[in-house]
Design a protein around this motif. Sequence first.
Motif, PDB file in Angstrom:
ATOM      1  N   UNK A  13       0.719  -1.251   0.040  1.00  0.00           N
ATOM      2  CA  UNK A  13      -0.197  -0.099   0.037  1.00  0.00           C
ATOM      3  C   UNK A  13       0.915   1.253  -0.076  1.00  0.00           C
ATOM      4  N   UNK A  14       0.239   2.031  -0.702  1.00  0.00           N
ATOM      5  CA  UNK A  14       1.065   3.534  -0.773  1.00  0.00           C
ATOM      6  C   UNK A  14       0.186   4.659  -0.609  1.00  0.00           C
ATOM      7  N   UNK A  15       0.366   5.676  -0.507  1.00  0.00           N
ATOM      8  CA  UNK A  15      -0.662   6.777  -0.235  1.00  0.00           C
ATOM      9  C   UNK A  15      -1.438   6.653   0.852  1.00  0.00           C
ATOM     10  N   UNK A  16      -0.812   6.991   1.912  1.00  0.00           N
ATOM     11  CA  UNK A  16      -1.649   6.737   3.220  1.00  0.00           C
ATOM     12  C   UNK A  16      -2.122   8.026   4.005  1.00  0.00           C
ATOM     13  N   UNK A  17      -3.173   7.830   4.611  1.00  0.00           N
ATOM     14  CA  UNK A  17      -4.209   8.988   5.165  1.00  0.00           C
ATOM     15  C   UNK A  17      -3.294   9.323   6.563  1.00  0.00           C
TER      16      UNK A  17
END
Length: 126
Positions: free
Chosen positions: A113-117
């Motif tokens: 997973x990329x682009x974490x909140x």
Amino acid sequence: QVHLVESGGGLVQAGGSLRLSCAASGRTLSTYGVGWFRQAPGKEREFVAGINWSASSTGYAGSVKARFTISRDNALNTIYLQMNNLKPEDTAEYFCAVDPVQITVVRASVRFYTYWGQGTQVTVSS
């Protein structure tokens, strides 16, 4: 670049419900799988639920299955996590993240997973 913002966390009594939202900007989520993860103090980040890009496949951690439901509204570019029958052990910071590979399966490993909140806190009192 995808910017994710989680919301909906809070303090709830055991047995209660919360609905988390993960709103995206910068790029449409419709071609991405999205996962919800959580991290409690002193523990590693763990997979909670995921949904593939087409919503044809979902996956859940065993500890939340039958209590949590993940869904997506591509028109609103938002992913939801409905959490029912909450337990004190569900207390954690909850994060959503994007799996950038367009596949049918839901992957549970953090490394995909990329682009974490930035996360939203969920606290369940006993």
